[in-house]
Write an enzyme that holds these catalytic residues in place. Structure first.
Site, mmCIF file in Angstrom:
data_model
loop_
_atom_site.group_PDB
_atom_site.id
_atom_site.type_symbol
_atom_site.label_atom_id
_atom_site.label_comp_id
_atom_site.label_asym_id
_atom_site.label_seq_id
_atom_site.Cartn_x
_atom_site.Cartn_y
_atom_site.Cartn_z
ATOM 1 N N ASP B 385 0.662 -1.328 -0.059
ATOM 2 C CA ASP B 385 -0.020 0.047 0.018
ATOM 3 C C ASP B 385 0.979 1.178 -0.155
ATOM 4 O OD1 ASP B 385 -2.278 1.772 0.354
ATOM 5 O OD2 ASP B 385 -1.912 1.654 2.634
ATOM 6 N N GLU B 484 -8.566 14.379 7.840
ATOM 7 C CA GLU B 484 -9.636 15.157 8.169
ATOM 8 C C GLU B 484 -8.835 16.059 9.516
ATOM 9 O OE1 GLU B 484 -12.998 12.991 9.439
ATOM 10 O OE2 GLU B 484 -13.819 13.437 7.619
ATOM 11 N N PHE B 525 -18.338 8.778 4.595
ATOM 12 C CA PHE B 525 -17.271 8.343 3.744
ATOM 13 C C PHE B 525 -17.148 6.853 3.641
ATOM 14 C CE2 PHE B 525 -13.073 7.023 2.822
ATOM 15 C CZ PHE B 525 -12.712 8.056 1.852
ATOM 16 N N LYS B 546 -16.726 16.948 0.261
ATOM 17 C CA LYS B 546 -15.339 16.825 0.147
ATOM 18 C C LYS B 546 -15.092 15.655 -0.250
ATOM 19 C CE LYS B 546 -13.283 15.835 4.364
ATOM 20 N NZ LYS B 546 -12.789 16.275 5.525
ATOM 21 N N THR B 655 -2.253 1.487 -5.138
ATOM 22 C CA THR B 655 -2.686 2.791 -4.390
ATOM 23 C C THR B 655 -4.003 3.285 -5.001
ATOM 24 O OG1 THR B 655 -2.127 5.019 -3.959
ATOM 25 C CG2 THR B 655 -1.348 4.220 -5.766
ATOM 26 N N ASP B 657 -4.312 6.456 -5.233
ATOM 27 C CA ASP B 657 -3.976 7.626 -5.702
ATOM 28 C C ASP B 657 -4.052 7.879 -7.034
ATOM 29 O OD1 ASP B 657 -4.019 9.052 -3.290
ATOM 30 O OD2 ASP B 657 -1.818 8.930 -2.934
ATOM 31 N N ARG B 770 -5.475 4.086 -8.454
ATOM 32 C CA ARG B 770 -7.001 4.348 -8.464
ATOM 33 C C ARG B 770 -7.550 2.760 -8.062
ATOM 34 N NH1 ARG B 770 -7.597 9.107 -7.742
ATOM 35 N NH2 ARG B 770 -7.160 10.407 -9.348
ATOM 36 N N ASN B 799 -8.547 -0.368 4.292
ATOM 37 C CA ASN B 799 -8.723 -0.576 2.619
ATOM 38 C C ASN B 799 -7.628 -1.776 2.275
ATOM 39 O OD1 ASN B 799 -6.594 1.133 3.390
ATOM 40 N ND2 ASN B 799 -6.862 2.191 1.387
#
Lengths: 335, 1054
Positions: B385, B484, B525, B546, B655, B657, B770, B799
């Site tokens: 990860d 957060e 979320f 957000k 990831t 990202d 992604r 995750n």
């Protein structure tokens, strides 16, 4: 003291950190090649010593089965006349150094056959003839519902040829005294085997038992010349009961240790008189063996040869390794 | 509603007691289980049968039981019964005692749990009872810091609005406080509750409270789960809903699948192979026996009568079984238990290692699974990860882009502390810690008339699930996600201070002005939604949202401004390895809200699926801005990855990202070399195509599924592969079908996955961007499907749990994102760079030690048994054992296996020190290539053992005409030469083992034992003989082993 904050910190000891002091032999060429050289030489030395010693051991074997290529005792081989006496003659040109051991040897005789090996009753042989013999003894367990003592196939098949040795001096036969004492293992004689005890004679102790089928005499009359060498403690019986591990085997019969022959058998002609009782022609052969012993035991060329071979292999290996090493070393320096 | 069938009547013990669940063996009656925890497995009565049943599931144990049974049949018993019985009993009792001790410990902890006190409402008021007496329907009183004894419906608390705070660290490992609130109606009285049947879903609950003909919906926000701890709340009252086994936490304690290692699987095959080999040999020897019985035995009078009156065929049949018994010691019986012990101690070593201990957080490494050690030495694929694993997950608010204007400087261009920190003295709530030095932002903020920027920070201060705790006059934020916490913290520093929250309101201080906002709804979320929203009422009704940029950008209004500049900013941020979040707002009409909330209520009652509704609300958004957070790489990550790559391990980074961020992190952590070429998109597609001949018709599909896959190609044959699912997802989300997950696509196109893996083999590294949690697991499955290599997954967050569970070895990092990853992992570490020592040192040693240990074990048992095969040729195939029976009995248990010889070298042996292992990572490749335990080597071991048995048999055969025992010395000799790493334990072990042998032989051959049991101890007087043999045997066999060692060493040396 651990502080509260580091309560979970593992212990810093040599064991937990796997840092125990250790010696790690580095088997480098500098170490291995001389090592092999040394081991090889040492082994060849031992091997040569063993081989020479073994070569010096005198062995005289006489097959007296009476069939095939050896004709000694051929008159008895058909087992028609019992007892059948036959003679085996031999002559010695040099002194047979003493003490000389006399063995009998049987071949192709599967004493290590499993059913045969267990066909005995150790409790009975320990002196208890009153109990019924073990089932393992079957079919040599009972005769007419009377227990056989000693029971089982081992005892029943006891070797019963007898030998007496004469030296021929000027045509007369001079008896060579054969010593039958102490030829069995100490533990067998003193611990494993016991005669049944009873009031009166040994014969009374064996009262109510039968002799094995193949025996001509009951156990308490095995050695008529020595009263103490009878029953389960008879030396020949003890030797026989210690079964051999391999199908071809030799068992000690007598030693020649006393009288004029304490130093060995002098050169001359000899006659071995054999009372031929034991039938082997259906499966194998039998022989007598005269031999003397040294510090390494009886004659055995194999041990010496094995040491020499292993030692030579070590030497060859060290040379090969030296060549390989030199080659790579040389290549490294060139590079 | 039919699925709400679980009836709870408040304070009606009679009703629930009647339906108490009773079970007898497998029959259950009644519904409500009591609150007693019974984690123990055995009772006094069931211990023996159950424990034996479990142990006899091992094939080796069954095998030996059969042998014992065979041995008790006199006709075929070649060995006395005790030769197998004693080792078997030893193994069974060692195992049994271990189980018993475990079970007693469980009983003890059970009773401790069951005896905890809690307050129960009775007719006389609250009385203190023990946990085990709690019953469904009971009303309980909980005090601060008490643990909840059962799943409760929160009725009321002493806090305002009936709020209460709980900590769920025992359930999901998250240490932040969570909020629970009671329904307003339950403050006074209640009667009956209907809820769903007990299930294991920790984060969902459905129920209805019936009171005065009104139905009130209950959800997970009203429930206190067993095992949670009450915090910051003086007293809370609750109604017991699920007790004992019905409670959610216990429903979750399922049996986890036990992972077995490759070595173990090979071993099991070997065991089956040994059984077959024994059968084969027994058969051949039985045939030999038949020939002997027919040809030779009748001629020997002494033997002819012995077999009884059986036919030769029957004798052959008996001999066959006799040889099966005789050859049974070739089965390594104590192997499994020794194997287990070695594993446990190796695991302890991992926990004891100071180099794997993180003093900062006081967490040592922990091997949660004790069966996978040797696989640590064979890892080929490391799937990592990114966030929290490669990076610290300690976030810094670096930049933001509001209304198209970029604030803040890039981290790389300005080293920290070079510019003066912002002057925040005007803000009374400032606590420092903001590494942000763009003065323009503060100026803009404090200047009246900049609504965009103010709205942006208001959104940051409102749209979150953070809890505020007041300590020393300043708010301390507790957040489930570090993002957060950072964002709310940054907003606080800049003047938008989040002060406190209740169930339906939030209090902010905006540049000193205190304001309260009504909180209407919180759209939470999830990793699927990748966004969260808050519906608040700051004057007018507004939705603040957000989330990840792609999710937000596609939900913007058509006429959104600043889109272009924002996208440019996003690009800039991701090049700087920054984590981005988009913030947006929507004004909601009252009418729309009412309609929507009704629909939501309905949905919650019926299906529970509210995602579509959330979707409807989160659209037509107006972009406020973008935040950029820096996540620093963990200490030692680049070095570790470089070392692992040298060790031949393929590192894949999975990831969620964007690909740009992932690529930059890849370069930063030296996963990618500066010269590497990326293969992506079209190029990957063609790469996949050229690897196999794709049919024309499939190409269309190929293009569709791999639309956004990117690969880079490096010098000649080295590539890097990237996959992104952006295009894919955006294409699919417009239609109602969910984006197809990775494994579905590769399942549909098996050859595609195969080609992908083949391609990735030539790549230096692979980055998957992604990815969702299930896609991460899909990648692992893909590798496992198309290669036989060992995969290891490492991650720190919830995750990563899927991936960790799917891989051969799962490693959890004790990170900031809660303990779920650790709880599902096989090993837990505190830092990523500990992986280096775990794999290269512990893994390598374990693999080496265990391989050598197993090979030695198999060698020793098989060569021991083979001797009997050769001996059979000399004894007429009669099944005569060559060794004395007691020697056979003690050989496996006492002399060679259990105590020392196998165990200690396999525990302390090091071929290369820890430092050396780290300095030369390529040493690790031996394990990756499985070069120490494979069928070829095992075959070699067997050949070697055959050779050994030949030597063992024929040397004595030639040297002496009678030999009994000599094997022990030989095996020790071999071991001494194999050890090569001497600690005092090894020396002690071998001395002990040798002396045990001589001692045991002395005892067993002593006259005394013979006088006790003449039949069983008939080998006596042989010891002098033995002593002589022992002096010669090593000298003969030694050189051979020396030469073996010597040649291998020379080879290595050169």
């Amino acid at each position: 003291m651990k502080s509260q904050q580091a309560a979970n910190r593992p212990d810093n000891t040599a064991f937990t950190q796997q840092r125990l002091p250790a010696w790690q032999p580095m088997l480098s060429a500098h170490f291995v090649i001389p090592g092999f050289l040394l081991i090889g030489m040492a082994f060849i030395g031992i091997g040569v010593a063993l081989y020479i010693t073994s070569q010096n051991i005198q062995v005289l074997e006489k097959d007296y089965t009476g069939t095939g290529q050896y004709t000694a005792c051929s008159e008895c081989a058909d087992m028609q006349t019992i007892p059948c006496i036959c003679n085996v003659t031999f002559s010695l040109t040099t002194l047979f150094t003493g003490p000389v051991f006399l063995y009998y040897g049987l071949s192709n005789y599967y004493q290590n056959y499993r059913k045969y090996q267990v066909s005995r009753d150790d409790v009975q042989l320990w002196g208890d003839v009153t109990k019924s013999p073990a089932d393992a003894c079957a079919p040599y367990q009972y005769i007419d519902n009377k227990p056989i003592a000693p029971c089982g196939s081992i005892a029943n098949s006891m070797f019963n040829d007898t030998f007496s040795l004469y030296q021929i001096i000027n045509g007369t036969m001079k008896l060579v005294p054969l010593d039958g004492k102490g030829i069995a293992w100490w533990t067998d004689y003193n611990i494993k085997f016991r005669n049944p005890s009873a009031q009166g004679s040994l014969q009374d102790a064996f009262n109510g038992t039968m002799k094995p089928v193949n025996w001509s005499k009951p156990a308490y009359e095995l050695n008529p010349s020595d009263m103490n060498d009878n029953g389960f403690l008879n030396q020949d019986f003890l030797v026989w009961m210690r079964t051999a591990a391999l199908p071809d085997f030799q068992k000690l019969y007598r030693r020649i240790t006393s009288g004029d022959y304490a130093l060995g058998l002098p050169p001359g002609d000899y006659v071995l008189q054999i009372e031929y009782n034991y039938a082997v022609k259906d499966f194998g052969r039998k022989k007598v063996v005269f031999s003397n012993v040294t510090w390494m035991g009886g004659k055995n060329e194999f041990l010496g040869v094995a040491y020499i071979v292993v030692g030579s292999l070590c030497l060859v290996m060290s040379v090969v390794m030296l060549v390989v090493y030199a080659k790579y070393k040389f290549a490294d320096e060139n590079a | 509603m039919e699925d709400l069938s679980w009836e709870v009547r408040a304070n009606n013990r009679l009703f629930h007691r009647k339906q108490r669940r009773r079970s007898c063996l497998c029959l259950h009656r009644g519904r409500y289980s009591d609150n007693v925890i019974r984690s123990y497995k055995y009772s006094a009565l069931t211990f023996l049968p159950l424990s034996l049943f479990e142990q006899f599931q091992r094939i080796a144990n069954i095998y030996f039981l059969c042998i014992v049974v065979l041995q008790s049949i006199p006709a075929i018993s070649t060995l006395p019964w005790y030769t197998t019985m004693i080792p078997l009993l030893t193994v069974l009792s060692v195992r049994g005692f271990k189980d018993l001790a475990d079970d007693l410990a469980r009983r003890h902890s059970d009773s401790q749990i069951n005896r905890q006190p809690c307050d129960l409402l009775t007719n006389e008021g609250f009385t203190s009872v023990q946990w085990k007496d709690v019953c469904v329907g009971d009303v309980l009183r909980l005090h601060k810091d008490q643990t909840v004894p059962a799943d409760l419906l929160l009725l009321t608390t002493t806090e305002p609005h009936s709020l209460c705070y709980i900590e769920t660290s025992d359930i999901d490992g998250e240490t932040n406080l969570k909020i629970r609130q009671a329904l307003a109606v339950t403050h006074q009285e209640l009667s009956q509750v209907w809820c769903e049947e007990p299930n294991s879903h920790l984060h969902s609950f459905k129920g209805v409270l019936e009171w005065r003909d009104m139905r009130h919906l209950l959800d997970t926000g009203h429930i206190l789960l067993r095992g949670t701890v009450l915090r910051n709340t003086r007293v809370a009252y609750g109604l017991t809903i699920y007790t004992g086994l019905d409670s959610k936490i216990l429903q979750n304690c399922g049996q986890t699948a036990v992972k077995t290692t490759q070595v173990e699987r090979t071993l099991n095959k070997v065991v089956v192979g040994i059984v077959l080999l024994v059968l084969l040999f027994a058969l051949l020897l039985a045939v030999g026996a038949g020939i002997f019985e027919a040809r030779v035995a009748p001629g020997i009078e002494a033997l002819a009568e012995l077999g009884g009156r059986y036919t030769p065929v029957y004798k052959v049949f008996l001999t066959f079984w006799g040889y099966i018994i005789l050859l049974s010691p070739s089965m390594p019986m104590s192997l499994y238990i020794t194997f287990e012990l070695v594993h446990v101690i190796h695991s302890l070593f991992i926990g004891w290692d100071l180099d794997l201990y993180d003093g900062g957080v006081d967490v040592p490494a922990h091997a949660r699974s004790t069966t996978l050690n040797e696989e640590l030495g064979q890892v080929r694929y490391l799937l990592s990860d990114k966030t929290g694993t490669l990076t610290e997950n300690r976030l810094i608010f670096r930049q933001c882009c509001v209304a198209g204007v970029l604030y803040g400087l890039l981290a790389v261009s300005c080293p920290p502390h070079s510019s003066p920190p912002l002057d925040l003295s005007w803000n009374p709530f400032s606590c420092g810690g903001l590494q942000f030095s763009d003065k323009r932002l503060v100026d803009t903020l404090r200047k009246p008339g900049s609504p965009d920027v103010r709205e942006f920070f208001k959104a940051l201060a409102l749209c979150h699930t953070v809890m505020a705790e007041w300590k020393d006059g300043a708010p301390v934020y507790q957040a489930a996600s570090p993002d957060e916490e950072t964002l709310v913290g940054a907003a606080r520093e800049l003047g938008w201070v989040f002060l406190s929250r209740t169930r339906d309101s939030m209090t902010l201080s905006e540049l000193g002005h205190r304001r309260q906002y009504q909180l209407l709804a919180l759209l939470d979320f999830t990793s699927q939604r990748r966004r969260m929203s808050v519906l608040g009422k700051p004057g007018e009704l507004k939705l603040y949202c957000k989330g990840a940029d792609i999710v937000i950008l596609e939900r913007l209004r058509k006429d959104s401004t600043y889109c272009e500049s924002t996208e440019k900013a996003l690009e800039v941020f991701s090049q700087g390895c920054l984590r981005t979040l988009c913030v947006a707002v929507r004004s909601v009409q009252e009418g729309l809200w009412e309609e929507w909330s009704r629909a939501l209520e309905l949905a919650a009652m019926t299906t529970g699926a509210s995602d579509d509704l959330y979707d409807n609300m989160e659209r037509e958004l107006t972009l406020l801005g973008v935040t950029a957070i820096e996540d620093q790489l963990q200490v030692g990550v680049p070095e570790t990855i470089a070392t692992l790559r040298q060790a031949g391990i393929k590192v894949w980074v999975l990831t969620g990202d964007k690909k740009e961020t992932a690529v930059n992190v890849g370069f930063a952590c030296r996963l990618l070399d500066p010269g590497t070429r990326l293969l992506q998109g079209e190029e990957l597609r063609s790469g996949l195509k050229t690897h196999g001949r794709a049919h024309e018709c499939r190409e269309g599909h190929l293009a569709l599924t791999l639309a956004d896959i990117l690969i880079l190609r490096a010098r000649s044959k080295r590539h890097i592969l990237y996959k992104g699912w952006t295009g894919n997802q955006s294409k699919h989300t417009t239609s109602s079908t969910p984006p197809p997950s990775l494994q579905v696509e590769f399942e549909e196109q098996p050859e595609l996955g195969k080609r992908f893996i083949a391609l990735s083999r030539q790549c230096q590294a692979v980055l998957c961007c992604r990815t969702t949690p299930s896609q991460k697991a899909g990648v692992v499955q893909l590798i496992r499907k198309y290669t036989s290599s060992i995969t290891m997954a490492i991650g720190d967050g919830a995750n990563d749990v899927n991936m960790i569970k799917t891989a051969h070895i799962g490693v959890g990092l004790n990170g900031l994102e809660g303990g779920q990853a650790v709880q599902n992992a096989d090993f837990s570490l505190a830092k990523f760079h500990f992986l280096r020592k775990l794999l290269l040192v512990h893994g390598r040693w374990s693999y080496r030690r265990i391989s050598v240990f197993l090979r030695y074990f198999l060698y020793k048992t098989s060569s021991f048994a083979f001797v009997h095969v050769w001996f059979a040729f000399c004894n007429g195939f009669s099944g005569q054992p060559m060794y004395e029976t007691w020697f056979i009995t003690l050989y496996t248990v006492l002399y060679t296996s259990f105590p020392v010889q196998c165990l200690l070298p396999s525990l302390s042996w090091q071929d290369v020190s820890a430092e050396g292992s780290l300095r030369w990572p390529s040493l690790y490749q031996l394990g990756v290539g499985r070069q120490l335990f494979n069928p070829r080597l095992l075959a070699g071991t067997f050949l070697y053992s055959i050779y050994t048995s030949l030597v063992l048999f024929f040397l004595p055969l030639s040297v002496f005409c009678f030999s009994a025992i000599d094997f022990q010395t030989f095996s020790i000799t071999v071991l001494i030469l194999q050890t090569g790493y001497w600690t005092m334990f090894n020396v002690a072990a071998i001395v002990f083992s040798m002396s045990m042998y001589f001692l045991a032989t002395l005892i067993l051959h002593s006259p005394l034992l013979h006088t006790i049991a003449p039949a069983d101890f008939y080998f006596l007087g042989t010891r002098r003989f033995l002593a002589a043999w022992h002096l010669t045997a090593p000298s003969l066999t030694g050189p051979h082993s020396v030469s073996n060692q010597g040649t291998s060493c020379i080879r290595r040396h050169l």
